[in-house]
Design a protein around this motif. Structure first.
Motif, PDB file in Angstrom:
ATOM      1  N   SER A   1       0.843  -1.058   0.155  1.00 12.46           N
ATOM      2  CA  SER A   1       0.112  -0.064  -0.013  1.00 12.46           C
ATOM      3  C   SER A   1       0.893   1.002  -0.158  1.00 12.46           C
ATOM      4  O   SER A   1       2.143   1.125   0.218  1.00 12.46           O
ATOM      5  CB  SER A   1      -0.733   0.030   1.192  1.00 12.46           C
ATOM      6  N   GLY A   2       0.399   2.371  -0.429  1.00 13.86           N
ATOM      7  CA  GLY A   2       0.971   3.536  -0.265  1.00 13.86           C
ATOM      8  C   GLY A   2       1.340   4.169  -1.309  1.00 13.86           C
ATOM      9  O   GLY A   2       2.084   5.360  -1.392  1.00 13.86           O
ATOM     10  N   GLY A   3       0.939   3.644  -2.584  1.00 12.97           N
ATOM     11  CA  GLY A   3       1.602   4.019  -3.908  1.00 12.97           C
ATOM     12  C   GLY A   3       0.837   5.224  -4.215  1.00 12.97           C
ATOM     13  O   GLY A   3      -0.285   5.814  -3.562  1.00 12.97           O
ATOM     14  N   GLY A   4       1.200   5.972  -5.547  1.00  9.02           N
ATOM     15  CA  GLY A   4       0.400   7.205  -5.897  1.00  9.02           C
ATOM     16  C   GLY A   4       1.017   8.211  -6.706  1.00  9.02           C
ATOM     17  O   GLY A   4       1.979   7.735  -7.136  1.00  9.02           O
ATOM     18  N   LEU A   5       0.527   9.198  -6.865  1.00  8.44           N
ATOM     19  CA  LEU A   5       1.125  10.285  -7.965  1.00  8.44           C
ATOM     20  C   LEU A   5       1.894  11.386  -6.952  1.00  8.44           C
ATOM     21  O   LEU A   5       1.041  11.833  -5.944  1.00  8.44           O
ATOM     22  CB  LEU A   5       0.054  10.911  -8.692  1.00  8.44           C
ATOM     23  N   VAL A   6       3.128  11.905  -7.290  1.00  9.54           N
ATOM     24  CA  VAL A   6       3.834  12.823  -6.780  1.00  9.54           C
ATOM     25  C   VAL A   6       4.532  13.369  -7.467  1.00  9.54           C
ATOM     26  O   VAL A   6       4.978  13.050  -8.505  1.00  9.54           O
ATOM     27  CB  VAL A   6       4.706  12.208  -5.268  1.00  9.54           C
ATOM     28  N   GLN A   7       4.800  14.984  -7.155  1.00  8.07           N
ATOM     29  CA  GLN A   7       5.642  15.564  -8.170  1.00  8.07           C
ATOM     30  C   GLN A   7       7.185  15.188  -7.842  1.00  8.07           C
ATOM     31  O   GLN A   7       7.425  15.019  -6.850  1.00  8.07           O
ATOM     32  CB  GLN A   7       5.386  17.093  -7.668  1.00  8.07           C
TER      33      GLN A   7
ATOM     34  N   GLY B   1      10.735  15.546  -6.776  1.00  8.07           N
ATOM     35  CA  GLY B   1      11.226  16.095  -5.619  1.00  8.07           C
ATOM     36  C   GLY B   1      10.443  15.754  -4.103  1.00  8.07           C
ATOM     37  O   GLY B   1      10.971  16.111  -3.031  1.00  8.07           O
ATOM     38  N   GLY B   2       9.445  15.388  -4.544  1.00  3.80           N
ATOM     39  CA  GLY B   2       8.529  14.755  -3.449  1.00  3.80           C
ATOM     40  C   GLY B   2       8.719  13.676  -2.787  1.00  3.80           C
ATOM     41  O   GLY B   2       9.786  12.954  -3.016  1.00  3.80           O
ATOM     42  N   SER B   3       7.958  12.984  -1.873  1.00  2.00           N
ATOM     43  CA  SER B   3       8.197  11.860  -1.174  1.00  2.00           C
ATOM     44  C   SER B   3       6.890  10.934  -0.986  1.00  2.00           C
ATOM     45  O   SER B   3       5.825  11.539  -1.235  1.00  2.00           O
ATOM     46  CB  SER B   3       8.448  12.313   0.348  1.00  2.00           C
ATOM     47  N   LEU B   4       7.334   9.749  -0.875  1.00  2.00           N
ATOM     48  CA  LEU B   4       6.216   8.663  -0.755  1.00  2.00           C
ATOM     49  C   LEU B   4       6.736   7.459   0.371  1.00  2.00           C
ATOM     50  O   LEU B   4       7.865   7.396   0.366  1.00  2.00           O
ATOM     51  CB  LEU B   4       5.764   8.155  -1.888  1.00  2.00           C
ATOM     52  N   ARG B   5       5.683   7.069   1.059  1.00  2.00           N
ATOM     53  CA  ARG B   5       6.001   5.838   1.735  1.00  2.00           C
ATOM     54  C   ARG B   5       5.405   4.664   1.483  1.00  2.00           C
ATOM     55  O   ARG B   5       4.131   4.781   1.328  1.00  2.00           O
ATOM     56  CB  ARG B   5       5.986   6.093   3.535  1.00  2.00           C
ATOM     57  N   LEU B   6       5.869   3.493   0.953  1.00  2.00           N
ATOM     58  CA  LEU B   6       5.222   2.268   0.763  1.00  2.00           C
ATOM     59  C   LEU B   6       5.218   1.354   1.969  1.00  2.00           C
ATOM     60  O   LEU B   6       6.332   1.485   2.551  1.00  2.00           O
ATOM     61  CB  LEU B   6       5.838   1.626  -0.344  1.00  2.00           C
ATOM     62  N   SER B   7       4.056   0.576   2.213  1.00  2.94           N
ATOM     63  CA  SER B   7       4.144  -0.479   3.186  1.00  2.94           C
ATOM     64  C   SER B   7       3.781  -1.753   2.607  1.00  2.94           C
ATOM     65  O   SER B   7       3.080  -1.822   1.419  1.00  2.94           O
ATOM     66  CB  SER B   7       3.060   0.052   4.360  1.00  2.94           C
ATOM     67  N   CYS B   8       4.347  -2.804   3.139  1.00  2.00           N
ATOM     68  CA  CYS B   8       3.881  -4.201   2.829  1.00  2.00           C
ATOM     69  C   CYS B   8       3.770  -5.056   3.939  1.00  2.00           C
ATOM     70  O   CYS B   8       4.734  -5.002   4.815  1.00  2.00           O
ATOM     71  CB  CYS B   8       5.111  -4.466   2.049  1.00  2.00           C
TER      72      CYS B   8
END
Length: 123
Positions: free
Chosen positions: A7-13, A15-22
């Motif tokens: 989980s945690g995917g998506g659209l980001v610009q 330079g931005g950040s995301l965190r994925l979990s499993c």
């Protein structure tokens, strides 16, 4: 058997950040190493990072210094914090697990896979 749910995917610009979990369920001895791979359109699936049950970490060259993998053994969950994202990080990200206590970055050495989560980085 081990079941992996990302989980945690998506659209980001850029330079931005995301965190994925499993989250893993099933036999704990089959997930000594847990990791992340990714596959961009038209490209082969590549190693991103992995972490052992004892918190030994490895990273692919393209993400070193930007991504951080972590693990909560009590929750059987692995995370990857992705910072300074680039358009070339756009891919489907897959969680994977293997029971061996030896490190590997090879796809064939991982026994269990999640369904994948899309990460898109816009420029």
């Amino acid at each position: 058997q081990v079941q992996l749910v990302e989980s945690g995917g998506g659209l980001v610009q850029a330079g931005g950040s995301l965190r994925l979990s499993c989250a893993a369920s099933g036999r704990a001895d089959s997930s000594y190493y847990m990791g992340w791979f990714r596959q961009a359109p038209g490209k082969e699936r590549e190693f991103v990072a992995c972490i052992s049950e004892s918190f030994i970490r490895y990273y692919g060259d393209s993400v070193k210094g930007r991504f951080t993998i972590s693990r909560d053994n009590a929750k059987n969950t692995v995370y990857v914090q992705m910072n300074s994202l680039k358009p070339e990080d756009t891919a489907v990200y897959y969680c994977a697990a293997r029971g061996s206590r030896w490190f590997s970055s090879k796809l064939d050495d991982y026994n269990y896979w999640g369904q994948g989560t899309q990460v898109t980085v816009s420029s």
